[in-house]
Motif scaffolding. Sequence first.
Motif, PDB file in Angstrom:
ATOM      1  N   PHE A   5       0.804  -1.216   0.000  1.00 25.96           N
ATOM      2  CA  PHE A   5       0.000   0.000   0.000  1.00 25.96           C
ATOM      3  C   PHE A   5       0.838   1.268   0.000  1.00 25.96           C
ATOM      4  O   PHE A   5       0.301   2.358  -0.023  1.00 25.96           O
ATOM      5  N   GLU A   6       2.151   1.114   0.048  1.00 26.10           N
ATOM      6  CA  GLU A   6       3.026   2.286   0.067  1.00 26.10           C
ATOM      7  C   GLU A   6       2.963   3.013  -1.280  1.00 26.10           C
ATOM      8  O   GLU A   6       2.990   2.377  -2.329  1.00 26.10           O
ATOM      9  N   PRO A   7       2.879   4.348  -1.239  1.00 24.69           N
ATOM     10  CA  PRO A   7       2.885   5.111  -2.487  1.00 24.69           C
ATOM     11  C   PRO A   7       4.235   4.977  -3.197  1.00 24.69           C
ATOM     12  O   PRO A   7       5.262   4.775  -2.550  1.00 24.69           O
ATOM     13  N   LYS A   8       4.221   5.073  -4.531  1.00 22.41           N
ATOM     14  CA  LYS A   8       5.468   4.994  -5.308  1.00 22.41           C
ATOM     15  C   LYS A   8       6.391   6.149  -4.962  1.00 22.41           C
ATOM     16  O   LYS A   8       7.591   5.983  -4.859  1.00 22.41           O
ATOM     17  N   GLU A   9       5.805   7.319  -4.808  1.00 23.19           N
ATOM     18  CA  GLU A   9       6.553   8.514  -4.412  1.00 23.19           C
ATOM     19  C   GLU A   9       6.158   8.864  -2.975  1.00 23.19           C
ATOM     20  O   GLU A   9       4.980   8.804  -2.632  1.00 23.19           O
ATOM     21  N   PRO A  10       7.130   9.249  -2.136  1.00 24.08           N
ATOM     22  CA  PRO A  10       6.787   9.615  -0.752  1.00 24.08           C
ATOM     23  C   PRO A  10       5.776  10.766  -0.713  1.00 24.08           C
ATOM     24  O   PRO A  10       5.825  11.678  -1.532  1.00 24.08           O
ATOM     25  N   VAL A  11       4.854  10.695   0.220  1.00 27.87           N
ATOM     26  CA  VAL A  11       3.825  11.717   0.387  1.00 27.87           C
ATOM     27  C   VAL A  11       3.981  12.322   1.780  1.00 27.87           C
ATOM     28  O   VAL A  11       4.037  11.599   2.766  1.00 27.87           O
ATOM     29  N   ASN A  12       4.089  13.649   1.819  1.00 25.39           N
ATOM     30  CA  ASN A  12       4.157  14.347   3.105  1.00 25.39           C
ATOM     31  C   ASN A  12       2.747  14.744   3.501  1.00 25.39           C
ATOM     32  O   ASN A  12       2.150  15.618   2.872  1.00 25.39           O
ATOM     33  N   LEU A  13       2.226  14.083   4.513  1.00 26.48           N
ATOM     34  CA  LEU A  13       0.860  14.339   4.948  1.00 26.48           C
ATOM     35  C   LEU A  13       0.828  15.222   6.183  1.00 26.48           C
ATOM     36  O   LEU A  13       1.714  15.154   7.030  1.00 26.48           O
ATOM     37  N   ASP A  14      -0.219  16.033   6.266  1.00 29.14           N
ATOM     38  CA  ASP A  14      -0.455  16.838   7.459  1.00 29.14           C
ATOM     39  C   ASP A  14      -0.992  15.921   8.555  1.00 29.14           C
ATOM     40  O   ASP A  14      -1.556  14.862   8.253  1.00 29.14           O
ATOM     41  N   PRO A  15      -0.854  16.322   9.814  1.00 30.13           N
ATOM     42  CA  PRO A  15      -1.483  15.532  10.880  1.00 30.13           C
ATOM     43  C   PRO A  15      -2.994  15.434  10.613  1.00 30.13           C
ATOM     44  O   PRO A  15      -3.602  16.416  10.171  1.00 30.13           O
ATOM     45  N   PRO A  16      -3.590  14.265  10.852  1.00 31.29           N
ATOM     46  CA  PRO A  16      -5.033  14.124  10.598  1.00 31.29           C
ATOM     47  C   PRO A  16      -5.848  15.084  11.444  1.00 31.29           C
ATOM     48  O   PRO A  16      -5.535  15.319  12.605  1.00 31.29           O
ATOM     49  N   VAL A 101      -8.891   1.903   3.378  1.00 33.29           N
ATOM     50  CA  VAL A 101      -8.584   2.886   4.427  1.00 33.29           C
ATOM     51  C   VAL A 101      -7.069   3.042   4.539  1.00 33.29           C
ATOM     52  O   VAL A 101      -6.544   4.163   4.592  1.00 33.29           O
ATOM     53  N   THR A 102      -6.350   1.925   4.555  1.00 29.83           N
ATOM     54  CA  THR A 102      -4.884   1.975   4.612  1.00 29.83           C
ATOM     55  C   THR A 102      -4.324   2.706   3.397  1.00 29.83           C
ATOM     56  O   THR A 102      -3.459   3.585   3.528  1.00 29.83           O
ATOM     57  N   TYR A 103      -4.824   2.372   2.221  1.00 32.24           N
ATOM     58  CA  TYR A 103      -4.367   2.998   0.978  1.00 32.24           C
ATOM     59  C   TYR A 103      -4.564   4.518   1.023  1.00 32.24           C
ATOM     60  O   TYR A 103      -3.635   5.287   0.770  1.00 32.24           O
TER      61      TYR A 103
END
Length: 121
Positions: A5-16, A101-103
């Motif tokens: 489920f890991e994205p191909k490119e890293p994703v910087n997410l904000d805190p939920p 949900v994980t994705y």
Amino acid sequence: MAAKFEPKEPVNLDPPKNDPISVEELAKATGDDGGKCYVAIKGKVYDVTGNKAYQPGGSYHVFAGKDASRALAKVSTKEEDVRPEWQDLPENEKKVLDDWVTYFSKRYNVVGRVEGASNME
């Protein structure tokens, strides 16, 4: 197995965020006119604005502005399946929903929760 489920490119997410988002507010977030595009799963609202597939004309636009839990669990893009209820589904479809949900959680910012949602867990 989680690596699938890991994205191909890293994703910087904000805190939920846990901000309440009304069903009416969610329904307006369809990406029309260049606006925000949200999809909810199990009551959590994800910002999918940057993904063309959820924008008008995209293959997953049917999910935009809605809680698509049932449709995702059933791997369906039928309008009648795009609804929040999932608890009555068989275990194999619930597992698929958990995978979605994980994705989503690895790719999209959680911008809130559907106000009054009864389908969270």
